[in-house]
Each structure stands twice: as C-alpha cells, then as structure tokens.
Design an enzyme around this catalytic site. Structure first.
Site, PDB file in Angstrom:
ATOM      1  N   SER A   1      12.450 -25.761  -5.321  1.00 45.18           N
ATOM      2  CA  SER A   1      12.013 -24.507  -5.927  1.00 45.18           C
ATOM      3  C   SER A   1      12.879 -23.333  -5.481  1.00 45.18           C
ATOM      4  CB  SER A   1      10.567 -24.193  -5.510  1.00 45.18           C
ATOM      5  OG  SER A   1       9.674 -25.145  -6.024  1.00 45.18           O
ATOM      6  N   ILE A   2      13.150 -22.428  -6.420  1.00 46.80           N
ATOM      7  CA  ILE A   2      13.870 -21.194  -6.078  1.00 46.80           C
ATOM      8  C   ILE A   2      13.081 -20.434  -5.003  1.00 46.80           C
ATOM      9  CG2 ILE A   2      14.573 -18.936  -6.977  1.00 46.80           C
ATOM     10  CD1 ILE A   2      15.201 -20.360  -9.670  1.00 46.80           C
TER      11      ILE A   2
ATOM     12  N   ASP B   1      -3.946 -20.187  -8.493  1.00 46.17           N
ATOM     13  CA  ASP B   1      -3.582 -20.397  -9.897  1.00 46.17           C
ATOM     14  C   ASP B   1      -3.695 -19.010 -10.535  1.00 46.17           C
ATOM     15  OD1 ASP B   1      -3.749 -20.700 -12.660  1.00 46.17           O
ATOM     16  OD2 ASP B   1      -4.728 -22.652 -12.525  1.00 46.17           O
ATOM     17  N   VAL B   2      -2.586 -18.494 -11.072  1.00 48.19           N
ATOM     18  CA  VAL B   2      -2.587 -17.101 -11.543  1.00 48.19           C
ATOM     19  C   VAL B   2      -3.392 -16.886 -12.831  1.00 48.19           C
ATOM     20  CG1 VAL B   2      -0.464 -16.397 -10.375  1.00 48.19           C
ATOM     21  CG2 VAL B   2      -0.335 -17.381 -12.686  1.00 48.19           C
TER      22      VAL B   2
ATOM     23  N   ILE C   1       7.079 -17.682 -10.726  1.00 50.34           N
ATOM     24  CA  ILE C   1       6.082 -18.472 -11.458  1.00 50.34           C
ATOM     25  C   ILE C   1       6.371 -18.430 -12.954  1.00 50.34           C
ATOM     26  CG2 ILE C   1       3.649 -18.462 -12.173  1.00 50.34           C
ATOM     27  CD1 ILE C   1       2.960 -17.405  -9.381  1.00 50.34           C
TER      28      ILE C   1
ATOM     29  N   TYR D   1      14.619 -22.787 -25.347  1.00 48.61           N
ATOM     30  CA  TYR D   1      13.930 -21.935 -24.368  1.00 48.61           C
ATOM     31  C   TYR D   1      12.734 -21.222 -25.030  1.00 48.61           C
ATOM     32  CZ  TYR D   1      13.645 -19.363 -19.946  1.00 48.61           C
ATOM     33  OH  TYR D   1      13.237 -18.862 -18.731  1.00 48.61           O
TER      34      TYR D   1
ATOM     35  N   LYS E   1       9.874 -14.087 -20.847  1.00 41.87           N
ATOM     36  CA  LYS E   1      10.767 -13.439 -19.876  1.00 41.87           C
ATOM     37  C   LYS E   1      11.129 -12.018 -20.323  1.00 41.87           C
ATOM     38  CE  LYS E   1      11.250 -16.754 -16.797  1.00 41.87           C
ATOM     39  NZ  LYS E   1      10.434 -16.673 -15.566  1.00 41.87           N
TER      40      LYS E   1
ATOM     41  N   THR F   1      15.345 -27.594 -11.284  1.00 43.13           N
ATOM     42  CA  THR F   1      14.066 -27.557 -10.562  1.00 43.13           C
ATOM     43  C   THR F   1      13.027 -28.245 -11.446  1.00 43.13           C
ATOM     44  OG1 THR F   1      13.441 -25.490 -11.608  1.00 43.13           O
ATOM     45  CG2 THR F   1      14.593 -25.316  -9.496  1.00 43.13           C
TER      46      THR F   1
ATOM     47  N   ALA G   1      10.464 -26.911 -12.960  1.00 42.47           N
ATOM     48  CA  ALA G   1      10.222 -26.131 -14.177  1.00 42.47           C
ATOM     49  C   ALA G   1      11.363 -26.319 -15.180  1.00 42.47           C
ATOM     50  CB  ALA G   1      10.067 -24.651 -13.833  1.00 42.47           C
TER      51      ALA G   1
HETATM   52  P1  NAD Z   1       9.555 -24.569  -9.923  1.00 41.41           P
HETATM   53  O1  NAD Z   1       8.932 -25.582 -10.821  1.00 41.41           O
HETATM   54  O2  NAD Z   1       9.970 -25.022  -8.584  1.00 41.41           O
HETATM   55  O3  NAD Z   1       8.615 -23.301  -9.770  1.00 41.41           O
HETATM   56  C1  NAD Z   1       7.743 -22.857 -10.777  1.00 41.41           C
HETATM   57  C2  NAD Z   1       6.445 -22.522 -10.070  1.00 41.41           C
HETATM   58  O4  NAD Z   1       5.498 -21.966 -10.984  1.00 41.41           O
HETATM   59  C3  NAD Z   1       5.783 -23.745  -9.434  1.00 41.41           C
HETATM   60  O5  NAD Z   1       5.617 -23.539  -8.050  1.00 41.41           O
HETATM   61  C4  NAD Z   1       4.447 -23.808 -10.127  1.00 41.41           C
HETATM   62  O6  NAD Z   1       3.415 -24.283  -9.273  1.00 41.41           O
HETATM   63  C5  NAD Z   1       4.248 -22.357 -10.505  1.00 41.41           C
HETATM   64  N1  NAD Z   1       3.189 -22.204 -11.501  1.00 41.41           N
HETATM   65  C6  NAD Z   1       3.123 -22.733 -12.756  1.00 41.41           C
HETATM   66  N2  NAD Z   1       1.944 -22.412 -13.316  1.00 41.41           N
HETATM   67  C7  NAD Z   1       1.250 -21.671 -12.408  1.00 41.41           C
HETATM   68  C8  NAD Z   1      -0.030 -21.060 -12.386  1.00 41.41           C
HETATM   69  N3  NAD Z   1      -0.877 -21.143 -13.417  1.00 41.41           N
HETATM   70  N4  NAD Z   1      -0.400 -20.378 -11.266  1.00 41.41           N
HETATM   71  C9  NAD Z   1       0.425 -20.257 -10.219  1.00 41.41           C
HETATM   72  N5  NAD Z   1       1.649 -20.825 -10.161  1.00 41.41           N
HETATM   73  C10 NAD Z   1       2.048 -21.524 -11.254  1.00 41.41           C
HETATM   74  O7  NAD Z   1      10.803 -23.990 -10.751  1.00 41.41           O
HETATM   75  P2  NAD Z   1      11.788 -22.766 -10.467  1.00 41.41           P
HETATM   76  O8  NAD Z   1      12.931 -23.011 -11.355  1.00 41.41           O
HETATM   77  O9  NAD Z   1      11.989 -22.589  -9.024  1.00 41.41           O
HETATM   78  O10 NAD Z   1      10.980 -21.559 -11.091  1.00 41.41           O
HETATM   79  C11 NAD Z   1      10.722 -20.339 -10.395  1.00 41.41           C
HETATM   80  C12 NAD Z   1      10.978 -19.155 -11.317  1.00 41.41           C
HETATM   81  O11 NAD Z   1      12.372 -19.073 -11.563  1.00 41.41           O
HETATM   82  C13 NAD Z   1      10.297 -19.244 -12.674  1.00 41.41           C
HETATM   83  O12 NAD Z   1       9.857 -17.950 -13.054  1.00 41.41           O
HETATM   84  C14 NAD Z   1      11.440 -19.663 -13.571  1.00 41.41           C
HETATM   85  O13 NAD Z   1      11.256 -19.305 -14.921  1.00 41.41           O
HETATM   86  C15 NAD Z   1      12.564 -18.875 -12.945  1.00 41.41           C
HETATM   87  N6  NAD Z   1      13.921 -19.291 -13.315  1.00 41.41           N
HETATM   88  C16 NAD Z   1      14.296 -20.567 -13.193  1.00 41.41           C
HETATM   89  C17 NAD Z   1      15.585 -20.931 -13.576  1.00 41.41           C
HETATM   90  C18 NAD Z   1      16.030 -22.366 -13.485  1.00 41.41           C
HETATM   91  O14 NAD Z   1      17.004 -22.733 -14.156  1.00 41.41           O
HETATM   92  N7  NAD Z   1      15.403 -23.193 -12.694  1.00 41.41           N
HETATM   93  C19 NAD Z   1      16.472 -19.974 -14.073  1.00 41.41           C
HETATM   94  C20 NAD Z   1      16.062 -18.653 -14.162  1.00 41.41           C
HETATM   95  C21 NAD Z   1      14.765 -18.324 -13.797  1.00 41.41           C
END
Ligand code: NAD
Length: 256
Positions: free
Chosen positions: A19-20, A64-65, A92, A156, A163, A194, A196
C-alpha cells in the site's frame, strides 16, 4: 532529531505492505512521528496490526469510511490518547470491479454513488473530524489522487470522476481550513502495483506506457510518493495548501 519529532499522525488506507499508505507511514515514522492506523473491515485487521506494531504504534482501529460511527470513534480515541493530531493521511479509494472496465457510459447509479462516497466524500468527512483536533498545531491533511481525473485513461472510468471530485474538494477544504492553520494537499501518483490498482482492467499496459514515455523513463515507487508526503506533512511545506503535486516520473507533462 527527525523532521516530525513529537508529532502525531493517523494513517487511513493501509491494506498490506504494498500500500502507498504503508510507504508513507514508514517515512513519517522514520522522521519521528507517532502513528495511529485504521483498517477497513475485519479482513484487513490481521494484516494491518503487525505492520502497525512494527512501527511501535499503539492505536489500530477499525474504520470503514462509509460508517460515520467508525470515523467518530477513531477521532474520539485519538483525542483521548493524544489530545490532538498533526497529520492525517487519506489513501482510500474504492469502485466495483465492473465499473473499472469497458465504457464510462455504462456506469451504474449505485456504482457511481459508491465510488464517489468512498473515494471522495470520505476526505470531507475525515477533514471535518480532524480539523478541531488540528487547530493550533499547524495540521496537514494529505490525500492520494491520479492523472485519470485530468485526462481520459481507459478503464479508469468512474474513479477518474471520483478523483476529480477529490481534487476539487482539496481546494474547497483548503479555503475552509486555511484560516484555522490547517493545510490540505493531494499527491497525484503515477501507477504503482497495489491491491487497488490490480482492480483496474489493463493496468499492466499503463505501467508499460509510463516506462516508455515518462521523462524519467521509469515507473514510480511507493517510496517516491512517501518522500513527497513527508514534505507535505512537515514544516518544509508550511506555505503550501490546496495543491496537487504530481509524483509520476513527469508523465503528466507530456503532450505526445
Ligand atoms: P491499496 O489497495 O493498498 O489501498 C487502498 C485502501 O483503500 C485499502 O487500504 C482499503 O482498505 C481502503 N478502502 C477501500 N474501501 C474503504 C472503505 N470503505 N473504508 C476505508 N478504507 C477503504 O491501494 P493504493 O494504490 O495504495 O491506494 C491508496 C490510494 O492511492 C488510493 O486513493 C488510490 O486511488 C491512490 N492511487 C493509487 C495509484 C496506484 O497506481 N496504485 C495511483 C494514484 C493514486
């Protein structure tokens, strides 16, 4: 002495080691910040707890948000234990897998509402609860976005729209929170593998295109993102709010 010595932060969005949010947590803790973690549902508890423990965190809470009472409980616990908070990391996002393939035209009403609720409204909900605990401390809220809000990225779809709402929320929230001394910014990260990201159809081809076309000719790492998050959390960014910083190997500056 670390840049964040004596400061406290809450990390929303760790699912696992990829996770980021986890990279950001390690970076902030490395500079002395004390952290609380949340997990979204029992299924993630077993993954988040040992990670939090490895950074010496004592607060690991369900959140859970989509549930107001769980968000309330997190901030009540934090207030009880720390009396305030300096940094909130919102990493999230969620959309049903069916919405992340094919045409945006096919987005369902339910799928649209869910994606916008979890991925965009949740920032407003967390900021509302965090603000009173940040007053007088120069608080910083950081969220994660992606280029698919600015330009069309195949598959997307509704997440791009979510976003866009998230990025605009950052600007409106910056205006509301600024007079209280609270900053809020987003980081637009390049694609990184990741949990997601794996839900997005054709994700591997996005990674390949970045490697070929981005000025730096490589994909970013979660550590690249974490460095920018550290800057935004610290006093180095004391004059920065309402911004969206791209950490994408420069991909978004290219026209052709
Ligand atoms: P990740 O799957 O590790 O993290 C996503 C998180 O969202 C998870 O921890 C999950 O439990 C949480 N989540 C989902 N539904 C939820 C809910 N109802 N309540 C609370 N938490 C909830 O993936 P990631 O890539 O680390 O994503 C983190 C952020 O970075 C996200 O906003 C994602 O859109 C953004 N992002 C990701 C990328 C990429 O390529 N991975 C690029 C740009 C932005």
């Amino acid at each position: 002495m670390g840049l964040l010595e004596g400061k406290k932060g809450i990390i929303f969005g760790v699912a696992n080691q990829k996770s980021i949010a986890w990279a950001i947590a390690q970076k902030l803790a490395g500079e002395g910040m004390e952290l609380a973690f949340t997990y979204a549902g029992e299924a993630f508890k077993g993954r988040v707890e040992p990670l939090a423990e490895s950074l010496g965190s004592e607060l690991v809470l369900p959140c859970d948000v989509t549930k107001d009472e769980e968000m309330d409980a997190v901030f009540a616990e934090v207030e009880k234990k720390w009396g305030g908070v300096d940094t909130v990391v919102h990493a999230i996002a969620f959309a049903n897998k069916d919405e992340l393939k094919g045409e945006y035209l096919d987005t369902s009403r339910e799928g649209f509402a869910l994606a916008l609720d979890v991925s965009a409204y949740s920032l407003v909900a967390l900021a509302k609860r965090a603000a009173p605990l940040m007053e007088g401390r120069g608080g910083s809220i950081i969220t994660m976005t992606y280029y698919g809000s600015e330009k069309v990225v195949p598959n997307y779809n509704v997440m791009g729209v979510a976003k866009a709402a998230l990025e605009t929320s950052v600007r409106y929230l910056a205006s509301d929170l600024g007079p209280r001394g609270v900053r809020i910014n987003s980081i637009s990260a390049g694609p990184v593998k990741t949990l997601a990201a794996m839900g997005i159809s054709g994700f591997k081809s996005i990674l390949k295109q970045v490697e070929e076309k981005a000025p730096l000719r490589r994909n970013i790492t979660t550590d690249d993102v974490a460095g920018t998050a550290l800057y935004l959390a610290s006093d180095l960014a004391s004059g920065v709010t309402g911004e969206n910083i791209h950490v994408d190997s420069g991909f978004s500056v290219m026209g052709l």
